[in-house]
Design a protein around this motif. Structure first.
Motif, short mmCIF file in Angstrom:
data_model
loop_
_atom_site.label_atom_id
_atom_site.label_comp_id
_atom_site.label_asym_id
_atom_site.label_seq_id
_atom_site.Cartn_x
_atom_site.Cartn_y
_atom_site.Cartn_z
N ASP A 1 -8.21 -2.94 3.60
CA ASP A 1 -6.93 -3.09 2.93
C ASP A 1 -6.79 -2.25 1.68
O ASP A 1 -6.27 -2.71 0.66
CB ASP A 1 -6.69 -4.56 2.57
CG ASP A 1 -6.17 -5.32 3.79
OD1 ASP A 1 -5.39 -4.73 4.56
OD2 ASP A 1 -6.55 -6.48 3.97
N SER B 1 -1.63 4.80 5.42
CA SER B 1 -0.26 4.53 5.85
C SER B 1 -0.24 3.26 6.69
O SER B 1 -1.18 2.95 7.41
CB SER B 1 0.26 5.70 6.69
OG SER B 1 -0.20 5.62 8.00
N GLU B 2 0.88 2.56 6.56
CA GLU B 2 1.01 1.28 7.25
C GLU B 2 0.80 1.44 8.75
O GLU B 2 0.19 0.60 9.40
CB GLU B 2 2.40 0.69 6.97
CG GLU B 2 2.44 -0.82 6.75
CD GLU B 2 1.10 -1.44 6.39
OE1 GLU B 2 0.43 -1.91 7.31
OE2 GLU B 2 0.72 -1.48 5.20
N ARG C 1 -2.88 1.97 9.68
CA ARG C 1 -3.60 0.72 9.42
C ARG C 1 -3.41 -0.26 10.58
O ARG C 1 -4.36 -0.80 11.13
CB ARG C 1 -3.12 0.06 8.13
CG ARG C 1 -3.91 -1.20 7.82
CD ARG C 1 -3.25 -2.14 6.84
NE ARG C 1 -2.72 -1.50 5.65
CZ ARG C 1 -3.44 -1.00 4.67
NH1 ARG C 1 -4.74 -1.07 4.74
NH2 ARG C 1 -2.87 -0.43 3.66
N ALA C 2 -2.15 -0.46 10.94
CA ALA C 2 -1.84 -1.40 12.01
C ALA C 2 -2.54 -0.98 13.31
O ALA C 2 -3.14 -1.80 14.00
CB ALA C 2 -0.33 -1.47 12.23
#
Lengths: 340, 340
Positions: free
Chosen positions: A23, A28-29, A32-33
């Motif tokens: 985390d 970038s989101e 990460r996802a």
DNA sequence: CTGTTAGCGCGTTCAC
DNA sequence: GTGAACGCGCTAACAG
């Protein structure tokens, strides 16, 4: 399945995977996802020893709970709830938990200290233990953060957590007073143990406040075990002016008092009221069921964890005086041994 | 203080230090002694995470002891002794012990499995747990070596350890028979639990062998808790031909039976004898003290460790049938509730 | 925002 | 019998 493999499969570098999983903000989101999903899919779990090695912290707490056998049968029932509470509270704070022993070590005196060193433990929680444990003293004397429940040690980075023994004892006396009792005796624990001493203090203060006489004969020292409570109660009932109520500083002793009353042909609570302390399992099983001052095991466990975390976050150089005592309230459970 | 520093100070290489400390043969006795001495002197302790990383084994066992709260008050007193025994036995075998939880995990179903992976655990010991724990099932289904005490799970690398419930129950019946009882009833635990079923089997077999009649009404199912024992005993005492002795498959239920007897104006053991199972703390505290079939917690804990070690040493490919059940003997403790 | 690289402390090759 | 070099899986520092 390791981070490299995960990186290969998700088409990024290991560093990115690490950042995503930990985390960190710099990812970038979207990636990460993606990485997280892949990780759960592949059943990836980080290797803690490796993390510990490089981060130089283990997120692991050591637990010491009784090195000797002396405590057998004493605070036992109590310990299990404590253990459970500590375990839960620690895991909610994302700490791992390791059980420590002295056994099987070459240098028994430094056993705990060595264990802390070996495993990179961040701190230690100590549950009721014989106060004369040399191994424990060595630990307390070190700079290892320690939180003890009902323990009598002190050291540079040490916190003590305990029930509000004095207030609990006072509540017991108050309860008996409200039932009409004016001659209230007490059976204490071994007075060199802090909890025993504190409970006696609470008893004395309450009696004073209520203007109850406390003849010397009304204070008998026991050892927390059944037989001592029985003997003490027998003595009390034989007094020229016997008490109408007995507050015992431990449930086993209180149950002993119940036996003594039965043997004397007295009916509880009519002829004699009895209140104990701790709320061990047996308290609810005996007849009449025992009125007792319950310690809140869950709260104690949580307090210990909170105390330790406070110590961990605090500046190691600073004395931690501000948080040097955590006191947890008790609760009076009224059962058949006092209420008519 | 690490191995490099130790090497520098003792004038050898890190490799030699490592060999000396790990009792490898290729080091001269003299240097080994010198290094060992220096190590204790300097308070050196190996860094376990680093060792784990490179050796690919942690010498650490995970412990699961109750994920739910349902068991509260049931086997509790029992668990603590078990925990203590397991801890001691493991540490004597030079294993470290880690307490596991499901809490705080994203994927609760695989929580235990993940924990094993993360910490490189070699195996897991499971103390009494609700049998419907999905998380535990996932663990049992894996190839992780598991030893369970009184648990109902099975899997590819699983061993079960338990008391000899049937023999213990039979001993209780035999004891009552020898005291002259011919009408002996039983209160069982929930029969879907293996220990409860086994105890009933032992009871039935003993009655058969002794040619004692067992009318259907003499077998009542309880839930291991006090109230169920009390209710069952009340029912039994109301029968046209009431039993003169009751064997309860758990101490709490047995204590409930004592209460029922008292309420019925019966004197124990004169009018009714009662025998329990487990030897919880309260068994010795109630009046009359409860005769009971004691489980040997220490032996159970040691057996669990032995079983697990057997599993660890065994060829993973091979089924471990030979050691698939560890049965620990019980011991009858005769107290006031049966003996006149 | 992402990749490359060094190294946490130790055990274990392979040389000597 | 001993030493030098490598790598376990991961994170942190730096470079891009």
């Amino acid at each position: 399945m390791n981070i490299r493999e995960l990186a290969r499969r998700s088409g990024v570098s290991t560093a990115t995977v690490s950042r995503a999983l930990n985390d960190r903000a710099e990812v970038s989101e979207a990636t990460r996802a993606r990485i997280r999903r892949l990780a759960t899919e592949l059943g990836y779990a980080p290797n803690e020893p490796a993390r510990t090695l490089v981060r130089r912290r283990s997120d692991t707490i050591g637990l010491i709970w009784d090195s000797g056998q002396e405590a057998q049968g004493l605070h036992n029932p109590f310990l299990l709830g404590l253990l459970s509470a500590v375990r839960t509270a620690l895991s909610e704070a994302d700490y791992h938990l390791m059980l420590l022993t002295t056994a099987g070590d070459d240098d028994p005196d430094g056993a705990y200290l060595q264990a802390v060193q070996r495993h990179n433990l961040e701190g230690v929680i100590v549950l009721t233990t014989p106060p004369d444990d040399r191994c424990l003293r060595a630990l307390a004397a070190s700079t290892v953060p320690c939180a003890g429940i009902d323990t009598a040690f002190t050291g540079p980075r040490t916190v003590r957590v305990s029930s509000d023994n004095a207030a609990g004892a006072a509540a017991a006396v108050q309860h008996l007073y409200e039932l009409g009792h004016r001659r209230i005796a007490t059976v204490t624990g071994p007075l060199h143990l802090p909890p025993a001493a504190e409970r006696l203090t609470g008893y004395r203060r309450a009696c004073e406040r209520l203007k109850l006489p406390v003849p010397d004969a009304y204070v008998v020292e026991g050892d927390f075990f059944l037989a001592s409570g029985e003997a003490a109660a027998r003595g009390l009932l034989d007094l020229p002016e016997p008490p109408t109520a007995i507050f015992a500083a431990g449930d086993q002793m209180a149950i002993g008092a119940l036996h003594a009353a039965a043997d004397a042909g007295l009916s509880v609570p009519r002829d004699l009221a009895v209140v104990g302390f701790d709320d061990i399992d047996a308290a609810a099983l005996v007849r009449p069921a025992l009125t007792t001052v319950a310690q809140d095991q869950r709260a104690l466990g949580e307090a210990a964890v909170a105390a330790l975390r406070g110590l961990l976050d605090a500046d190691p150089g600073r004395p931690a005086d501000l948080v040097h005592a955590y006191i947890v309230p008790t609760r009076l459970l009224v059962r058949g041994s006092s209420r008519v």
